[in-house]
Write a protein that holds these residues in place. Structure first.
Motif, PDB file in Angstrom:
ATOM      1  N   ILE A 188      27.859  55.356  45.788  1.00 51.04           N
ATOM      2  CA  ILE A 188      29.307  55.184  45.691  1.00 51.04           C
ATOM      3  C   ILE A 188      29.701  55.149  44.221  1.00 51.04           C
ATOM      4  CG2 ILE A 188      31.256  53.677  46.233  1.00 51.04           C
ATOM      5  CD1 ILE A 188      29.644  52.649  48.620  1.00 51.04           C
ATOM      6  N   ALA A 189      30.596  56.041  43.824  1.00 53.12           N
ATOM      7  CA  ALA A 189      31.022  56.113  42.427  1.00 53.12           C
ATOM      8  C   ALA A 189      31.840  54.884  42.053  1.00 53.12           C
ATOM      9  CB  ALA A 189      31.840  57.383  42.189  1.00 53.12           C
ATOM     10  N   THR A 190      31.590  54.345  40.877  1.00 53.20           N
ATOM     11  CA  THR A 190      32.381  53.228  40.384  1.00 53.20           C
ATOM     12  C   THR A 190      33.764  53.748  39.969  1.00 53.20           C
ATOM     13  OG1 THR A 190      31.696  53.529  38.092  1.00 53.20           O
ATOM     14  CG2 THR A 190      30.284  52.161  39.479  1.00 53.20           C
ATOM     15  N   PRO A 191      34.752  52.859  39.850  1.00 56.46           N
ATOM     16  CA  PRO A 191      36.071  53.290  39.375  1.00 56.46           C
ATOM     17  C   PRO A 191      35.992  54.017  38.032  1.00 56.46           C
ATOM     18  CG  PRO A 191      36.222  51.084  40.287  1.00 56.46           C
ATOM     19  CD  PRO A 191      34.762  51.432  40.257  1.00 56.46           C
ATOM     20  N   ALA A 192      35.106  53.555  37.142  1.00 54.93           N
ATOM     21  CA  ALA A 192      34.966  54.203  35.835  1.00 54.93           C
ATOM     22  C   ALA A 192      34.441  55.624  35.984  1.00 54.93           C
ATOM     23  CB  ALA A 192      34.034  53.386  34.944  1.00 54.93           C
ATOM     24  N   MET A 193      33.475  55.832  36.879  1.00 60.05           N
ATOM     25  CA  MET A 193      32.943  57.176  37.108  1.00 60.05           C
ATOM     26  C   MET A 193      34.027  58.094  37.659  1.00 60.05           C
ATOM     27  SD  MET A 193      29.324  56.347  38.958  1.00 60.05           S
ATOM     28  CE  MET A 193      28.015  55.409  38.168  1.00 60.05           C
TER      29      MET A 193
ATOM     30  N   THR B  95      30.477  45.420  35.575  1.00 62.22           N
ATOM     31  CA  THR B  95      30.698  43.986  35.631  1.00 62.22           C
ATOM     32  C   THR B  95      31.871  43.650  36.550  1.00 62.22           C
ATOM     33  OG1 THR B  95      32.236  44.046  33.769  1.00 62.22           O
ATOM     34  CG2 THR B  95      29.885  43.767  33.252  1.00 62.22           C
ATOM     35  N   VAL B  96      32.045  42.372  36.842  1.00 62.08           N
ATOM     36  CA  VAL B  96      33.191  41.937  37.642  1.00 62.08           C
ATOM     37  C   VAL B  96      34.479  42.330  36.937  1.00 62.08           C
ATOM     38  CG1 VAL B  96      34.392  39.944  38.631  1.00 62.08           C
ATOM     39  CG2 VAL B  96      31.888  40.006  38.623  1.00 62.08           C
ATOM     40  N   PHE B  97      34.556  42.063  35.633  1.00 62.86           N
ATOM     41  CA  PHE B  97      35.756  42.419  34.878  1.00 62.86           C
ATOM     42  C   PHE B  97      35.927  43.935  34.822  1.00 62.86           C
ATOM     43  CE2 PHE B  97      37.646  43.797  30.851  1.00 62.86           C
ATOM     44  CZ  PHE B  97      38.904  43.231  30.976  1.00 62.86           C
ATOM     45  N   GLY B  98      34.818  44.654  34.631  1.00 57.45           N
ATOM     46  CA  GLY B  98      34.894  46.110  34.571  1.00 57.45           C
ATOM     47  C   GLY B  98      35.424  46.708  35.856  1.00 57.45           C
ATOM     48  N   CYS B  99      35.005  46.148  36.979  1.00 51.96           N
ATOM     49  CA  CYS B  99      35.483  46.622  38.280  1.00 51.96           C
ATOM     50  C   CYS B  99      36.977  46.361  38.428  1.00 51.96           C
ATOM     51  CB  CYS B  99      34.702  45.929  39.398  1.00 51.96           C
ATOM     52  SG  CYS B  99      35.051  46.548  41.056  1.00 51.96           S
ATOM     53  N   LEU B 100      37.404  45.155  38.056  1.00 45.01           N
ATOM     54  CA  LEU B 100      38.816  44.801  38.139  1.00 45.01           C
ATOM     55  C   LEU B 100      39.653  45.668  37.202  1.00 45.01           C
ATOM     56  CD1 LEU B 100      41.163  42.940  39.011  1.00 45.01           C
ATOM     57  CD2 LEU B 100      40.471  41.370  37.182  1.00 45.01           C
ATOM     58  N   HIS B 101      39.184  45.827  35.975  1.00 41.82           N
ATOM     59  CA  HIS B 101      39.926  46.619  34.992  1.00 41.82           C
ATOM     60  C   HIS B 101      40.071  48.067  35.448  1.00 41.82           C
ATOM     61  CE1 HIS B 101      41.363  48.039  31.125  1.00 41.82           C
ATOM     62  NE2 HIS B 101      40.407  48.957  31.124  1.00 41.82           N
ATOM     63  N   GLY B 102      38.975  48.648  35.940  1.00 42.89           N
ATOM     64  CA  GLY B 102      39.031  50.032  36.401  1.00 42.89           C
ATOM     65  C   GLY B 102      40.017  50.221  37.536  1.00 42.89           C
ATOM     66  N   TYR B 103      40.020  49.278  38.467  1.00 43.06           N
ATOM     67  CA  TYR B 103      40.938  49.381  39.606  1.00 43.06           C
ATOM     68  C   TYR B 103      42.389  49.198  39.147  1.00 43.06           C
ATOM     69  CZ  TYR B 103      42.916  48.656  44.259  1.00 43.06           C
ATOM     70  OH  TYR B 103      43.677  48.768  45.409  1.00 43.06           O
ATOM     71  N   CYS B 104      42.618  48.260  38.232  1.00 44.52           N
ATOM     72  CA  CYS B 104      43.973  48.035  37.704  1.00 44.52           C
ATOM     73  C   CYS B 104      44.518  49.305  37.059  1.00 44.52           C
ATOM     74  CB  CYS B 104      43.963  46.910  36.669  1.00 44.52           C
ATOM     75  SG  CYS B 104      43.833  45.252  37.358  1.00 44.52           S
ATOM     76  N   MET B 105      43.695  49.953  36.252  1.00 43.82           N
ATOM     77  CA  MET B 105      44.136  51.164  35.564  1.00 43.82           C
ATOM     78  C   MET B 105      44.402  52.297  36.553  1.00 43.82           C
ATOM     79  SD  MET B 105      44.503  50.587  32.319  1.00 43.82           S
ATOM     80  CE  MET B 105      45.185  49.017  32.868  1.00 43.82           C
ATOM     81  N   GLU B 106      43.551  52.421  37.588  1.00 43.76           N
ATOM     82  CA  GLU B 106      43.755  53.458  38.604  1.00 43.76           C
ATOM     83  C   GLU B 106      45.078  53.238  39.338  1.00 43.76           C
ATOM     84  OE1 GLU B 106      42.214  56.200  39.501  1.00 43.76           O
ATOM     85  OE2 GLU B 106      40.650  56.048  37.982  1.00 43.76           O
ATOM     86  N   GLN B 107      45.350  51.972  39.683  1.00 40.60           N
ATOM     87  CA  GLN B 107      46.600  51.657  40.377  1.00 40.60           C
ATOM     88  C   GLN B 107      47.799  51.936  39.477  1.00 40.60           C
ATOM     89  OE1 GLN B 107      46.875  50.615  43.782  1.00 40.60           O
ATOM     90  NE2 GLN B 107      44.834  51.488  43.537  1.00 40.60           N
ATOM     91  N   ALA B 108      47.657  51.583  38.200  1.00 43.00           N
ATOM     92  CA  ALA B 108      48.751  51.824  37.256  1.00 43.00           C
ATOM     93  C   ALA B 108      49.024  53.322  37.130  1.00 43.00           C
ATOM     94  CB  ALA B 108      48.393  51.233  35.888  1.00 43.00           C
ATOM     95  N   TRP B 109      47.981  54.113  37.027  1.00 47.15           N
ATOM     96  CA  TRP B 109      48.119  55.574  36.925  1.00 47.15           C
ATOM     97  C   TRP B 109      48.877  56.119  38.134  1.00 47.15           C
ATOM     98  CZ3 TRP B 109      46.735  59.397  33.397  1.00 47.15           C
ATOM     99  CH2 TRP B 109      46.723  60.709  33.867  1.00 47.15           C
TER     100      TRP B 109
END
Length: 334
Positions: free
Chosen positions: A168-173, A272-286
């Protein structure tokens, strides 16, 4: 209806397509960037191949098959390391089952028999990165070019069975894969940009492979219950973007200690936990900015940013453009 075709017949269709004069250079200034039409008897779309450097190639596949397509492969030979990122479409091939949000990794080697199964239910969009072992050796960071033992399964002898895995690709990937598809540049700027993104994606994937290989000797493997708790923790983060819990509170909510929670996120999501949250936040913002419904400040608040400047800086670092430019870009396209 299902179309079943042999590997030889499939290769012949591709050969005919590439020699009938329909291929073209989408970037006139780049002779290493070539776009081919998908064989019309099988579907519609294109296959864009970009040689970034010797032994390092990028492919963007965007097509839709007319009917379910079954390809009978025999003695499939992988000469290098391949990463396939699926943004849409579903396929089963080489011991992997890929759909939107998943990726497949394939090492050098052979596979005696394989059946490719491509679904016709939705369009197929994929980013493929191929790297020859010599190129990976050149990046090893030591005089001998020796690849760490945790990654040697990717460069087995060409006579050995190849390594295959899906994940499963991470949000960053997913973000980087989308940036590759949406590259706004041409010429040398495009080539530098795409090579950087392809290497960034390769780095993330190699990090995950290293952790997986390390984890095989871990006396405390992830159990089904623990994985469920990790996913539950991610769901809590995504539901509380405007006021996310602290690491301690999140661990308490899912019944884990902080150390297990942090290690679990690394092993399940590759971040990381923060990395997962940050990636999802940015995707939602986009996605919200694309609609043009909300102002930048409103979107920033909805994804948990009280400081508009901090939001703008994080957004630009993630996507390469300012939030307000994202609104302009998609309002023009609309």
């Amino acid at each position: 209806m299902t179309i079943t075709i042999s590997q030889q017949a499939f290769d012949e269709l591709w050969k005919e397509t590439r020699t009938n004069g329909t291929s073209h250079y989408p970037d006139p200034g780049d002779q290493f960037d070539l776009m081919h039409k998908f064989p019309q008897p099988l579907g519609r779309g294109y296959w864009r191949e970009i040689q970034l450097r010797e032994g390092f190639n990028l492919t963007i596949a965007d097509y839709r098959v007319c009917d379910r397509l079954m390809i009978e492969f025999s003695d499939l030979d992988t000469t290098g390391i391949e990463y396939h990122f699926h943004l849409s479409g579903q396929t089963q091939c080489r011991q992997t089952n890929l759909e939107a949000g998943k990726y497949g990794v394939y090492g050098r080697g052979i596979e005696i028999e394989s059946l490719g199964d491509i679904s016709a239910r939705e369009p197929f969009l994929e980013v493929i990165i191929e790297m020859l072992p010599e190129t990976l050796h050149s990046l090893a960071g030591n005089p001998d070019g020796e690849i760490p033992k945790e990654l040697q399964h990717l460069v087995r002898s060409s006579e050995q069975e190849c390594y295959c895995r899906d994940g499963i690709a991470t949000p960053a990937m997913q973000t980087v894969a989308k940036q590759i598809i949406q590259c706004p540049y041409q010429g040398i700027a495009k080539r530098v940009y795409l090579e950087g993104k392809a290497l960034e994606l390769m780095g993330m994937l190699l990090a995950v492979e290293t952790e997986i290989q390390d984890g095989e000797s871990n006396p405390h493997p992830l159990t089904g219950d623990l994985v469920d708790r990790i996913y539950y923790a991610r769901d809590i983060l995504q539901q509380r973007l405007d006021n996310p819990p602290s690491l301690r509170e999140l661990a308490r909510l899912v019944g884990l200690n902080e150390c297990t929670l942090k290690q679990g996120f690394r092993r399940v999501f590759g971040t990381t936990v923060f990395g997962c949250l940050h990636g999802y936040c940015m995707e939602q913002a986009w996605q919200m900015l694309q609609t043009g419904t909300w102002k930048v400040g409103e979107v920033a608040n909805m994804v948990g940013y009280k400081d508009l400047t901090a939001f703008g800086r994080a957004f630009r670092k993630k996507f390469g453009i300012r939030p307000r430019d994202c609104i302009k870009k998609f309002s023009v396209l609309a």
